[in-house]
Design an enzyme around this catalytic site. Structure first.
Site, mmCIF file in Angstrom:
data_model
loop_
_atom_site.group_PDB
_atom_site.id
_atom_site.type_symbol
_atom_site.label_atom_id
_atom_site.label_comp_id
_atom_site.label_asym_id
_atom_site.label_seq_id
_atom_site.Cartn_x
_atom_site.Cartn_y
_atom_site.Cartn_z
ATOM 1 N N ASP A 106 37.981 74.894 15.202
ATOM 2 C CA ASP A 106 38.094 75.619 16.465
ATOM 3 C C ASP A 106 38.108 77.110 16.143
ATOM 4 O O ASP A 106 39.080 77.629 15.582
ATOM 5 C CB ASP A 106 39.386 75.191 17.168
ATOM 6 C CG ASP A 106 39.544 75.808 18.551
ATOM 7 O OD1 ASP A 106 38.854 76.805 18.852
ATOM 8 O OD2 ASP A 106 40.388 75.305 19.330
ATOM 9 N N HIS A 107 37.034 77.809 16.517
ATOM 10 C CA HIS A 107 36.891 79.218 16.131
ATOM 11 C C HIS A 107 37.876 80.121 16.870
ATOM 12 O O HIS A 107 38.034 81.297 16.518
ATOM 13 C CB HIS A 107 35.451 79.688 16.384
ATOM 14 C CG HIS A 107 34.974 80.702 15.394
ATOM 15 N ND1 HIS A 107 35.821 81.442 14.593
ATOM 16 C CD2 HIS A 107 33.712 81.102 15.061
ATOM 17 C CE1 HIS A 107 35.125 82.250 13.830
ATOM 18 N NE2 HIS A 107 33.831 82.074 14.086
ATOM 19 N N ARG A 108 38.557 79.607 17.885
ATOM 20 C CA ARG A 108 39.601 80.402 18.534
ATOM 21 C C ARG A 108 40.768 80.632 17.583
ATOM 22 O O ARG A 108 41.445 81.664 17.651
ATOM 23 C CB ARG A 108 40.103 79.700 19.796
ATOM 24 C CG ARG A 108 39.097 79.527 20.907
ATOM 25 C CD ARG A 108 39.698 78.749 22.057
ATOM 26 N NE ARG A 108 40.195 77.432 21.638
ATOM 27 C CZ ARG A 108 40.976 76.653 22.378
ATOM 28 N NH1 ARG A 108 41.360 77.058 23.589
ATOM 29 N NH2 ARG A 108 41.370 75.472 21.937
#
Length: 442
Positions: free
Chosen positions: A412-414
């Site tokens: 999850d690039h968040r």
């Protein structure tokens, strides 16, 4: 008046379930707690026991049909039980029939009937009921878990006075009875499954220029679809693909495969990956987080539970190896094999699919290599493992053939930056390249 039995609330926020199998048919005689049917939801397969003693009149829902909570699924001719469904809020709201439901995986066996014939035993304490006064036909209101608890304690539940609503027997009543000096009950008899109801006729073959058929999605497939859509809509996925020379890993497994077999354990490569991933979660704690999308808070997990995606005939299930950081490779291997068997048989309990920190999915078992696995939201990463294939690699300046394992890490690039994810993957590769390090670091 016929007794109408409605699909009970089986907890876990589930509002419907598919009738997988009926164990009874019209005109069958049943006792309280005999298993009526298996119901499958998006969590597990659940056995539905009978709340009454009587004769089956009609099956209201066919096998393969999805029923909703509160829908009548079966009717009985059960003299003396007709008023059970009209007892009012004290009974229906407090117990709500969910007390009569038991997960097959939690119970580990079919719900058993109490032995009808008991020999009188001498009273040994003040809490003991008069054995001679026990009515063998006495109807007892109690949850299956309480009945099971009574059997484990060696107590004939018919001898216990219930303190709950409408005389319901609760665990505290069993404990009080035991503390009063109860004698062991006679061995129980297991309720034998009865013949299944006849299956509906097959649908006619589709016709026309573009033949099609339609069918309802199963509960598990709907849950998978909802989870996948939610994950892809919520978490911006990035996938790293890499590979690692596992020559030493293959040799290590070969060395200890027979040692494991002598202990009744089938040793695979998967527990090594579990230990390597667990070590990565410790070294890179951001992989062991989740995001509360409602409050925009980051949740740091201080436990290391690894989900193992299992392919079954009914769909993808993810049983969880709890506290993987505290278990050996042998222990994890044995647990994975047990969970996989339960998954294939549809006997996983909801609790066995909860609490994962991170998940592993194995496409290698189907012959695949690299892929883009979907994160099991609200987790923030998932490790995909492909097949081990012989490849040409450069070792000490020479080209040699070696077993190479394909790895795919979606994150999850968040929460996770690309460099952090690659460093975590490098750590996993290092441990799998030299499994001796798993003992030292994982």
């Amino acid at each position: 008046m016929a007794f109408e039995f409605k699909l009970p609330d089986i907890g876990e926020g589930i509002h419907e379930g598919e009738i997988v199998k009926w164990f009874v048919k019209p005109n069958d005689e049943v006792d309280e707690d005999d298993v009526l049917a298996e119901v499958q939801n998006d969590k597990a397969v659940v056995e539905i026991p009978s709340p009454v003693k009587g004769k089956v009149l009609e099956l209201k829902v066919e096998e393969g049909t999805v029923a909703t909570v509160g829908q009548t699924i079966i009717t009985f001719d059960a003299p003396g039980y007709e008023d059970l469904q009209f007892k009012g809020s004290d009974e229906s709201d407090d117990a709500k029939t969910e007390a009569q439901v038991q997960s097959t995986a939690e119970a580990g066996q079919d719900v058993a009937k109490e032995e009808q014939a008991q020999e009188p035993a001498k009273a040994t304490g003040a809490g003991q009921q008069d054995q001679a006064e026990v009515d063998p036909n006495k109807r007892v209101i109690a949850m299956p878990s309480v009945r099971k608890y009574a059997r484990e304690k060696g107590v004939d539940i018919r001898k216990v006075t219930g303190s709950g609503n409408n005389g319901r027997v609760v665990k505290e009543d069993i404990d009080s009875f035991v503390n009063g000096g109860a004698q062991e009950a006679a061995p129980q008899e297991t309720a034998a499954p009865q013949e299944t109801a006849a299956k509906p006729a097959a649908a006619p073959a589709p016709e026309g220029e573009f033949p099609e058929t339609r069918e309802k999605m199963s509960g598990i497939r709907k849950a998978i679809a909802k989870a996948m859509v939610n994950s892809k809509h919520t978490a911006p996925h990035v996938t790293l693909m890499d590979e690692v020379d596992v020559t030493n890993l293959v040799a290590h497994r070969k060395q200890f495969k027979q040692v494991a077999a002598d202990q009744g354990i089938k040793l695979t490569y998967l527990p090594y990956v579990v230990k390597a991933l667990t070590s990565a979660l410790k070294k890179f704690p951001v992989l062991n987080t989740s995001i509360d999308d409602k409050t925009d808070e980051v949740i740091q997990k201080h436990y290391f539970n690894i989900g193992i995606a299992a392919d079954t005939e009914k769909g993808l299930l993810v049983p969880v190896v709890k506290n993987a950081d505290r278990k050996s490779v042998f222990e994890i291997s044995d647990e994975i094999n047990g969970l996989a068997t339960k998954a294939r048989e549809g006997k996983l309990a909801p609790a066995e699919m909860k609490g994962a920190s991170c998940t592993i999915t194995n496409i290698g078992s189907a012959g695949g290599q690299w892929f883009t696995p979907v994160i099991n939201h609200p987790e923030v990463a998932i490790l995909g493992i492909g097949r081990i294939a012989e490849k040409a690699i450069v070792r000490d300046g020479e080209i040699v053939a070696a077993p190479v394992l394909a790895l795919s890490l979606s994150f999850d690039h968040r929460m996770i930056d690309g460099a952090t994810a690659q460093n975590a993957l490098n750590h996993i590769k290092r441990l799998l390249n030299d499994p001796q390090l798993i003992l030292m670091e994982a």
